[in-house]
Design a protein around this motif. Structure first.
Motif, PDB file in Angstrom:
ATOM      1  N   UNK A  53       0.825  -1.217   0.000  1.00  0.00           N
ATOM      2  CA  UNK A  53       0.000   0.000   0.000  1.00  0.00           C
ATOM      3  C   UNK A  53       0.857   1.265   0.000  1.00  0.00           C
ATOM      4  N   UNK A  54       1.885   1.390   0.866  1.00  0.00           N
ATOM      5  CA  UNK A  54       2.726   2.595   0.773  1.00  0.00           C
ATOM      6  C   UNK A  54       3.410   2.751  -0.585  1.00  0.00           C
ATOM      7  N   UNK A  55       3.891   1.641  -1.140  1.00  0.00           N
ATOM      8  CA  UNK A  55       4.542   1.706  -2.448  1.00  0.00           C
ATOM      9  C   UNK A  55       3.554   2.146  -3.523  1.00  0.00           C
ATOM     10  N   UNK A  56       2.325   1.668  -3.427  1.00  0.00           N
ATOM     11  CA  UNK A  56       1.300   2.045  -4.407  1.00  0.00           C
ATOM     12  C   UNK A  56       1.033   3.548  -4.389  1.00  0.00           C
ATOM     13  N   UNK A 214      14.112   3.603  -9.159  1.00  0.00           N
ATOM     14  CA  UNK A 214      14.584   3.819  -7.792  1.00  0.00           C
ATOM     15  C   UNK A 214      13.528   3.427  -6.769  1.00  0.00           C
ATOM     16  N   UNK A 215      12.277   3.748  -7.051  1.00  0.00           N
ATOM     17  CA  UNK A 215      11.201   3.429  -6.118  1.00  0.00           C
ATOM     18  C   UNK A 215      10.995   1.923  -6.013  1.00  0.00           C
ATOM     19  N   UNK A 221       7.751  -3.836  -5.408  1.00  0.00           N
ATOM     20  CA  UNK A 221       7.676  -3.568  -6.848  1.00  0.00           C
ATOM     21  C   UNK A 221       6.269  -3.725  -7.422  1.00  0.00           C
ATOM     22  N   UNK A 222       5.440  -4.582  -6.803  1.00  0.00           N
ATOM     23  CA  UNK A 222       4.075  -4.749  -7.303  1.00  0.00           C
ATOM     24  C   UNK A 222       3.247  -3.494  -7.027  1.00  0.00           C
ATOM     25  N   UNK A 223       3.412  -2.918  -5.835  1.00  0.00           N
ATOM     26  CA  UNK A 223       2.719  -1.672  -5.528  1.00  0.00           C
ATOM     27  C   UNK A 223       3.188  -0.532  -6.405  1.00  0.00           C
ATOM     28  N   UNK A 224       4.505  -0.483  -6.660  1.00  0.00           N
ATOM     29  CA  UNK A 224       5.063   0.555  -7.530  1.00  0.00           C
ATOM     30  C   UNK A 224       4.499   0.426  -8.946  1.00  0.00           C
ATOM     31  N   UNK A 225       4.428  -0.793  -9.450  1.00  0.00           N
ATOM     32  CA  UNK A 225       3.927  -1.019 -10.812  1.00  0.00           C
ATOM     33  C   UNK A 225       2.470  -0.611 -10.946  1.00  0.00           C
ATOM     34  N   UNK A 226       1.631  -1.087 -10.025  1.00  0.00           N
ATOM     35  CA  UNK A 226       0.202  -0.772 -10.107  1.00  0.00           C
ATOM     36  C   UNK A 226      -0.039   0.725  -9.934  1.00  0.00           C
TER      37      UNK A 226
END
Length: 276
Positions: A53-56, A214-215, A221-226
């Protein structure tokens, strides 16, 4: 014979398990062994994964503040003023989604090559660098319309002129020029291809791509991608619906200032709040 009957009677007594109960117990054990007591929803498992969730939300916010007023934003806006909005949106979002997946994959591979602590602080340094660069650009920028818009319009006009001068052989103008003599589906395909190609080439090496790498190296990585894909879809949607009008109302200085402050917040959080 009488003793055998007594032994059988004692086995069937109250202290023994009756055949129906024994069968029920065996059936229950078989069901428990063959089927899990609780089926796990893959979407729920993904949402509950560590740091998703934070990455998203970090990725979503980062894409919004970097892509509004960016070159890819104006490519979609200018193309949508001349061609089908749906085709332009699909082509641009397809290119940006592919770039997001590739960037997140590169970021995901970095912790396998370098210790997690190194990638964490490298990402924080990149956020700090982009924040300073954007604030410097905001200081130098004027209050008028973004120069990116004029640059994109000039490039597209030049590509169109090259395509017409070379008989329709230019890479970006070729698809649309050829498809105009064909049906609506061919025209839409040509516009989609043009939007995909121009957007993908413009996004390669852009600051949002480097920030996504970088993120993804520092977070889920799944949250970053979505978050990145949804952010690109939202920004491109704004671009094709009213990008030209938005560019006339929001100055380049404002966009750069907001983006720079956001990156500095990311850097501060990575350095002083989040554990490596």
């Amino acid at each position: 014979g009488h003793q055998l009957q007594q032994q059988l009677g004692s086995l069937m007594g109250s202290d023994a398990v009756s055949p129906p109960k024994a069968l029920d117990a065996a059936a229950a054990a078989t069901v428990a062994a063959g089927y899990p007591a609780e089926m796990h929803d893959p979407v729920e498992s993904l949402l509950e994964s560590e740091g998703f969730v934070p990455a998203f939300f970090n990725s979503l916010l980062m894409i919004i503040v970097t892509e509004l007023g960016d070159k890819t934003f104006f490519i979609a806006a200018v193309l949508a003023m001349r061609h089908s909005r749906q085709a332009v949106w699909l082509g641009a979002v397809g290119a940006l989604a592919l770039m997001t997946v590739l960037s997140a994959a590169m970021g995901f591979a970095l912790p396998n090559l370098l210790p997690k602590q190194y990638t964490h602080y490298a990402a924080a340094m990149l956020f700090l660098y982009f924040g300073v660069i954007l604030l410097r650009d905001a200081k130098d920028a004027g209050d008028g319309v973004s120069d990116e818009l004029a640059e994109v319009e000039e490039e597209l006009i030049n590509k169109k002129d090259e395509g017409e001068g070379d008989g329709g052989d230019a890479e970006s103008g070729n698809a649309v020029n050829k498809s105009q003599s064909q049906g609506p589906e061919a025209i839409a395909t040509g516009i989609l291809t043009q939007a995909f190609t121009l957007t993908f080439l413009a996004e390669w090496g852009d600051r949002s791509q480097i920030a996504t790498i970088a993120l993804a190296a520092a977070k889920n990585p799944y949250g970053v991608t979505l978050g990145g894909v949804i952010g690109h879809a939202l920004c491109t949607g704004i671009a094709v619906v009213g990008g030209r009008m938005l560019a006339a109302r929001i100055s380049e200085k404002t966009v750069a200032t907001v983006g720079g402050i956001t990156f500095l917040i990311f850097a501060f959080y990575s350095f002083f709040v989040e554990e490596a």
